[in-house]
Each structure stands twice: as C-alpha cells, then as structure tokens.
Scaffold this motif. Structure first.
Motif, PDB file in Angstrom:
ATOM      1  N   ARG A  50      20.994  18.887  39.724  1.00  0.00           N
ATOM      2  CA  ARG A  50      22.318  18.801  39.770  1.00  0.00           C
ATOM      3  C   ARG A  50      22.974  19.147  38.682  1.00  0.00           C
ATOM      4  NH1 ARG A  50      20.167  19.163  44.041  1.00  0.00           N
ATOM      5  NH2 ARG A  50      20.488  18.325  46.159  1.00  0.00           N
TER       6      ARG A  50
ATOM      7  N   ASP B 242      22.438  14.634  47.431  1.00  0.00           N
ATOM      8  CA  ASP B 242      23.821  15.292  47.504  1.00  0.00           C
ATOM      9  C   ASP B 242      24.755  14.145  47.637  1.00  0.00           C
ATOM     10  OD1 ASP B 242      22.281  17.317  49.667  1.00  0.00           O
ATOM     11  OD2 ASP B 242      22.675  17.985  47.643  1.00  0.00           O
TER      12      ASP B 242
ATOM     13  N   ASP C 284      28.200  18.110  45.275  1.00  0.00           N
ATOM     14  CA  ASP C 284      26.619  18.500  45.396  1.00  0.00           C
ATOM     15  C   ASP C 284      26.321  19.615  46.648  1.00  0.00           C
ATOM     16  OD1 ASP C 284      25.332  15.479  44.199  1.00  0.00           O
ATOM     17  OD2 ASP C 284      25.860  17.316  43.001  1.00  0.00           O
ATOM     18  N   ASN C 285      24.947  19.573  46.869  1.00  0.00           N
ATOM     19  CA  ASN C 285      24.984  20.490  47.859  1.00  0.00           C
ATOM     20  C   ASN C 285      25.102  20.235  49.417  1.00  0.00           C
ATOM     21  OD1 ASN C 285      23.968  21.892  45.525  1.00  0.00           O
ATOM     22  ND2 ASN C 285      21.873  21.776  45.959  1.00  0.00           N
TER      23      ASN C 285
ATOM     24  N   ARG D 172      21.213  14.514  37.897  1.00  0.00           N
ATOM     25  CA  ARG D 172      22.535  15.360  37.839  1.00  0.00           C
ATOM     26  C   ARG D 172      23.078  15.202  36.474  1.00  0.00           C
ATOM     27  NH1 ARG D 172      27.489  16.786  38.703  1.00  0.00           N
ATOM     28  NH2 ARG D 172      27.480  17.823  40.564  1.00  0.00           N
TER      29      ARG D 172
ATOM     30  N   TYR E  17      22.378  26.548  46.949  1.00  0.00           N
ATOM     31  CA  TYR E  17      23.155  25.229  47.016  1.00  0.00           C
ATOM     32  C   TYR E  17      23.138  24.680  48.280  1.00  0.00           C
ATOM     33  CZ  TYR E  17      24.562  26.750  42.399  1.00  0.00           C
ATOM     34  OH  TYR E  17      24.492  27.301  40.967  1.00  0.00           O
TER      35      TYR E  17
ATOM     36  N   ASP F 189      23.014   9.979  38.181  1.00  0.00           N
ATOM     37  CA  ASP F 189      24.085  10.885  37.605  1.00  0.00           C
ATOM     38  C   ASP F 189      24.251  10.561  35.969  1.00  0.00           C
ATOM     39  OD1 ASP F 189      27.728  10.823  37.554  1.00  0.00           O
ATOM     40  OD2 ASP F 189      26.551  12.523  37.352  1.00  0.00           O
TER      41      ASP F 189
ATOM     42  N   SER G 129      18.276  26.109  40.672  1.00  0.00           N
ATOM     43  CA  SER G 129      18.883  25.373  42.079  1.00  0.00           C
ATOM     44  C   SER G 129      18.067  25.883  43.152  1.00  0.00           C
ATOM     45  CB  SER G 129      20.044  25.382  42.035  1.00  0.00           C
ATOM     46  OG  SER G 129      20.300  24.522  43.183  1.00  0.00           O
TER      47      SER G 129
ATOM     48  N   TYR H 229      18.627   8.899  42.629  1.00  0.00           N
ATOM     49  CA  TYR H 229      19.611   9.931  42.264  1.00  0.00           C
ATOM     50  C   TYR H 229      20.246   9.030  40.885  1.00  0.00           C
ATOM     51  CZ  TYR H 229      23.876  12.719  42.570  1.00  0.00           C
ATOM     52  OH  TYR H 229      25.117  13.335  42.368  1.00  0.00           O
TER      53      TYR H 229
ATOM     54  N   THR I 252      16.589  12.950  42.100  1.00  0.00           N
ATOM     55  CA  THR I 252      17.429  13.870  41.794  1.00  0.00           C
ATOM     56  C   THR I 252      18.443  13.690  40.597  1.00  0.00           C
ATOM     57  OG1 THR I 252      17.943  14.395  44.114  1.00  0.00           O
ATOM     58  CG2 THR I 252      19.671  15.109  42.734  1.00  0.00           C
TER      59      THR I 252
END
Ligand code: SF4
Length: 450
Positions: free
Chosen positions: A316, A390, A395-396, A287, A421, A247, A357, A245, A285
């Motif tokens: 994301r 997430d 997030d989701n 973001r 989402y 970001d 998404s 993940y 993921t």
C-alpha cells in the motif's frame, strides 16, 4: 436545538468530533446527520496542507451560505484550520459565530450550553461516527519531531500521551459496544508514553489491548521509522489480533533529502527495518507515504525513489505532492521544484505503484482471505469488505458476490479475481466466529457478541 457536526481531515480529528458529539449529547440537544436539518452547524476542520485548507474553507463558505439562506441560525468552526488561522478567518468570514482551536471542544460545548443555559461542559463518552464494527483509538496528541515540511507540531502542539488506563477503559467500552476492529492512531504512535511515563510504553499498551477478547483486529497506524523497534516487530509477529499490517510513513528514500526534511533516519536504517518486518512478519501488508517535489528534489533523487519503490514493492502506498506551508522551515528553502515537474513525477510513481499493486493482487488469486464485510453495493451487486491489508478510507476493497452476508462480520473469502486496488471473491460459506479464531486468549473466556 438540532446540531450537525461535520468532520474534515484525519482520524484524529474524527475522534475529537466523536468526543464533541458525546459531550453535546449529554446536553440534551438533538444531533442530526443532515446539515440542512440543523439549527447549528459545527465544522471540525483540517488545515495542515493547501488542499486540506481549501476543502475546509469551501465547507465553511457552504455553511455560511446555509445561514444566509435561513436554513440554520449559527455556524461554529473548530479544528486545525481555525487553530492555525483564527485571526485571518475571523476577519475574512465574520458570518461565523465562533472560531475555536482543536483543543477547545469544551469551549464549544460551553458556548452552546450557555445558550441552552444547561451549564454542562464535561467531555464524556464518544459517539462513534464510523460503522459500529470499527473505531479509532487516539493514543496521543501533538508531535515534537522537527520535520521541516510539516505544520502539525505548530497546529497540534507538543506530544501528549493519553493515560493508559483511560485508553484501556475506552477500548473496552468500544468493544462492549460492538467494535471488532480497533485502529490505533497518533501523529507518531511509536513514542507513546515517553512524555507521560518517562519511557516509551507502546508495547505495554498493546499488550493490554490485545487482552480485550472481543477486539479481533487491531491495526497500528502512523509508526515513525526512526523509533520502530525490533521489539515492536516481534510483538506484531507474535500477536494474531495485532494485524499483519504496518503503516510507516517514510516520506522519501534519498539520504540527502531525508536530511533536508530532518527525518532523523536514513536509507540504510529504513531498509533494515523493512527487511526485519518482511522477515519476521511474512505476508505483512506494508504501507508507506511518500512526498514528491520537496525543495531541492533532483531528477536523480526521483529516480532513486522510483528504483526503491520498484525494489521494495509496498503493498500500500500513499503519494503526496509537497505543500509549501508558511510556518515551516522548508517554506524558505531554495530550489523549488516546478509544479509541472512535480505532477509528472507524481504520475510516474502512481503508474509504477498501480502496476505493482495489480501484480501483488493477482498473486492473491486462489488464496483464502479473512474479510470484514462493511456494506452492500447495489451497483456492483456485491458486498464490499476489507481484508487484513485494508485500512478504512485509504486502502483497497474486497468485492464478495454472495446471497446473504452479515454487515460487520468476518468471513473467509476465496479470492477469484483481482484489480490494482480491489480483490473479488466468494466466501467459503464460513462466517468467522469464536470457534474459528485462533488467538493467544484462551477460548473459554470469549464473549463474541458479534
Ligand atoms: S512525525 Fe509526522 S506529524 Fe510529526 S512533524 Fe513529522 S511529519 Fe509532522
């Protein structure tokens, strides 16, 4: 004395409040969750953009109304809004008993303890305000990047890394208390250590953190693209409990606007990093955060951004309207984008991302996802959890319709349905426990309290 602490804004502010709560606890006060039950209200405010400022002022006025009604005796305000506007706030809201900055938690405690005559003012342990299975680790304070739209350097000050030994001790103590997901936050996590050690020490810090066995998930937030190294990509790809993940706020993709924003990076470099991450971390993921309506943003810039989102397909995406902040360079930039145009562009990007998404979530139907169960939603008649992709609050979610699951535990969930989402699924009946966790840490040393 019964004290309530209310926190607004970002996870970094939340960590500040948690240290304040820990310091107050050491002062023999009773901490109450309900402001209506408190004699003293402390508001840890946010103040970096217009919307956040309005939310904080509303909260202060609500607290003052409680004081006027006799429900509480004192109101104290701390955090970024009072750091930025203490003089104006003192003049405008004199009913508040004290305005403190965002590095003044000791002073807040001193003010309260003086009243309690307890003379204790050391900030010690944190009292978590998140569910006990996850916590934030704030690795540094402040920022020195010159982003022309951003008020944070003026509010939070210069970049200041926390000593590595303190962070490791804190992470271990969080793990010992039952935390299984550690979320690493800063204004810019990629330059950790630069100020303190004369060189970036993010990887040595992550290496030390991943050796804390109980921390099953580690999530790295707020990575600044200009400093995102190939070594960091490798580290994420090689360490199972550093989540797949990333970001990485990029704010825009038009080179012309990125220069006006003073973002120290350009389209080509951002695309190279994203390509590197996608190549080395399959299934990642990704973001990011994008800004709409920065002064001078043309229809062409906006179309370039739409095309980029369509091509990159972020898993994301956070979308924000530019907020004109008086103590930032961009405040005086010409060519303001009319509000109606900003809202039109924002709506178009939101629709585009909603479609992306949905398509991406649909592709997850039939897969098995690792899910951390967080609560039971009586309305949905389902457990609510988060997948690796997430982050809390932003997030989701995953809805899991099962008889009995344990909150704060990890399960393998077969995905059976999806919305833009959220995902829906059923567990394979297998709770993830030490035996099921692959990690580079040899099994025999596990102590998974769960
Ligand atoms: S890196 Fe982030 S916090 Fe720092 S100035 Fe830029 S936008 Fe603000």
């Amino acid at each position: 004395m019964k004290i309530n602490v209310t926190t607004l804004g970002c996870p970094k502010n939340l960590v500040d409040s948690e240290f304040l709560l820990g310091g107050l606890k050491g002062c023999d006060v009773q901490l109450v969750d309900d402001p209506l039950l408190a004699e003293t209200l402390i508001l840890n405010t946010c103040g970096f953009i217009q919307g956040a400022k309005e939310e904080s002022i509303d909260a202060i006025l609500e607290a003052v109304a409680l004081k006027k009604s006799g429900s509480c005796k004192r109101v104290f305000v701390t955090g970024c809004l009072s750091q930025r506007y203490a003089t104006e706030l003192r003049r405008e809201i004199p009913e508040v008993d004290g305005f403190f900055g965002n590095r003044d938690m000791n002073r807040v405690i001193r003010q309260l303890t003086r009243e309690l005559d307890l003379r204790r003012e050391i900030l010690g342990e944190r009292i978590l305000t998140t569910p006990s299975h996850y916590a934030y680790l704030k690795i540094s304070e402040g920022c020195e990047h010159p982003c022309t739209f951003c008020s944070i350097p003026g509010i939070r000050g210069k970049f200041k890394s926390r000593p590595m030994e303190d962070l490791i001790r804190e992470a271990q103590s969080l793990a010992d208390s039952g935390v299984r997901e550690l979320i690493i936050v800063a204004q810019d996590s990629t330059v950790y250590g630069q100020d303190l050690y004369g060189e970036i020490r993010l990887l040595p810090l992550l290496r030390a953190l991943v050796s804390i066995r109980e921390l099953k998930w580690m999530r790295l937030l707020y990575t600044y693209p200009a400093n995102f190294s190939a070594e960091l990509i490798d580290f994420i790809s090689e360490h199972r409990n550093i989540l797949n993940y990333v970001d990485m706020p990029i704010q825009h993709i038009s080179d012309r606007l990125l220069r006006k924003m003073a973002r120290k990076t350009g389209r080509r470099h951002i695309e190279d990093i994203i390509a590197g991450i996608r190549h080395k971390c399959p299934g990642v993921t990704l973001r990011t955060t994008l800004m709409v309506g920065f002064p001078g943003e043309t229809e062409q810039d906006h179309e370039e951004l739409c095309e980029f989102i369509g091509d990159t397909r972020f898993e994301r995406l956070g979308l924000f309207a530019y907020s004109s902040e008086e103590d930032t360079p961009a405040f005086n930039f010409p060519e303001r984008v009319p509000e109606n145009i900003v809202q039109e562009r924002l709506a178009e990007l939101n629709d585009l991302q909603c479609q992306i998404s949905e398509e991406m979530n649909q592709e997850l139907i039939g897969t098995e996802q690792e899910v951390l169960i967080e609560e039971y939603d009586t309305e949905e008649e389902a457990y609510v959890g988060r997948s690796v992709g997430d982050c809390p609050q932003i997030d989701n979610r995953v809805l899991v319709r099962e008889q009995k699951l344990e909150i704060g535990r990890f399960y393998l969930v077969n995905i059976t349905g999806a919305g833009p989402y959220e995902l829906v699924g059923k567990t394979s009946g297998q709770m993830l426990s030490p035996q099921n966790i692959e990690s580079e840490v040899p099994h025999e040393r596990y102590s998974f309290a769960g």
